[in-house]
Design an enzyme around this catalytic site. Sequence first.
Site, short mmCIF file in Angstrom:
data_model
loop_
_atom_site.label_atom_id
_atom_site.label_comp_id
_atom_site.label_asym_id
_atom_site.label_seq_id
_atom_site.Cartn_x
_atom_site.Cartn_y
_atom_site.Cartn_z
N CYS A 108 0.83 -1.21 0.00
CA CYS A 108 0.00 0.00 0.00
C CYS A 108 0.86 1.26 0.00
O CYS A 108 0.47 2.29 -0.56
CB CYS A 108 -0.96 0.01 1.18
SG CYS A 108 -0.15 -0.18 2.79
N HIS A 374 -1.67 1.30 7.41
CA HIS A 374 -2.13 1.23 6.02
C HIS A 374 -1.99 2.61 5.37
O HIS A 374 -2.31 3.64 6.00
CB HIS A 374 -3.59 0.78 5.98
CG HIS A 374 -4.13 0.64 4.58
ND1 HIS A 374 -3.60 -0.24 3.66
CD2 HIS A 374 -5.16 1.28 3.96
CE1 HIS A 374 -4.28 -0.14 2.52
NE2 HIS A 374 -5.22 0.77 2.68
#
Length: 427
Positions: A108, A374
């Site tokens: 990510c 994230h």
Amino acid sequence: MGENIPLIYVFLKLLTSYYYMRYIVKLESSASIKGIREECSACCIRFLFTAYWEDPHNSGHFLSRPTRPPSSETVHLEHSKHSSEESNDETNQPYQGLTGLRNLGNTCYMNAVLQCLCSISPLVEYFLSGKYVTALHKENGEVATAFAYLMADMWLGEFECISPEVFRSVIGDLCPAFTKKTQQDAQEFLIYVLNELHEALKKSYKRRCSGNTSTSREDRGTVSETSIITQLFEGQLSYDISCLACQTTTDKNEVFTVLSLPIPSESACSLQDCLECFFQQDTLTWNNQIHCSFCGTKQDAAVKANIGKAPKMVIFHLKRFDYQGSYKRKLGTNIYYPLSNLDLSPYIYPLFRKNPKYNLCAVVNHFGYLDGGHYTAFCKHTLTQNWYSFDDAQVSEIPQSSVQSAAAYLLFYSCKAFSVPTKTHKY
């Protein structure tokens, strides 16, 4: 044998087309298929790069990119529109610049950075136009080639989501840490990519030296290096260093592509507060003393930084990850940053142009904690002027009010409005 060489290259191009089609078509998610696909795709990029330099019949044009099979809708449009309208059709692709990126296992951080770079039109157009080909270095051009093809897929593609595995594979050959399925720092990845692109595309030229200057890079003397990366992202910090013993002042220059800003509060502050903290005068004592050439010994010194050269694109890294010896933590400070008219003139000296104002064009967010989290990206779309959230494969439009995020980690500002990238190079 020599006259048969063109036929061999035709065969190799067809073979490359086959491997590339395997890359862009959605395949099964099994580990074995993904492994084969990654290997074939990486070989495709390497062949495209090496064949350009090794083809004895190369006329200066890069090998044509295999084209995707047109959808039924595309075929209908091609038969119903005049040739003069084809360029307009191209700029109205439903996923133009709005393509998601698959997560390949804790990638990510890479996806968020790539989406932000894809939102910078001057950079995208440089690759879409094929200008990068003439500047490409044979020795280390694989990253730039893979980046160009990925930008074309993301900006001109027909798919809602694509896989960046080819680019990751090429990057991983140079830095294996980026192929491991472990979380990496987005800022470190960004700097690495910008450096690799610069090294692949740089040109050297001679310039005059004036004054007592030095840079954070090795001393270049009268030789400077320029590339699309330096033209867009490189700025220069100017440090005034004053010896507190003899009051002698010296200057030191340092180039930058990313400014890492301290966060002066644990609860809430503004980007201007971070800038004030970065540019305030600092005193160097004890182990940080400087060697004064006039005194002949190490002395305490006062240091004040200014922006000597403001870049067209300024990237701010908000230092949320705090390391003090073995102790480490993440600062969850809510930082207010303007979406438009960021004024950097108080920190620029000398001021070459009036009121250098910057507008936000992209944000990298980090959610979670220091050892796990994230990354996502917010990017302003050049065509629609709307903001979109990029969460790996998921792309969604968001209101402007949502761009202000307590998770902001990297801020991309531009001093000029972007125009829509145009494609002149065949992909």
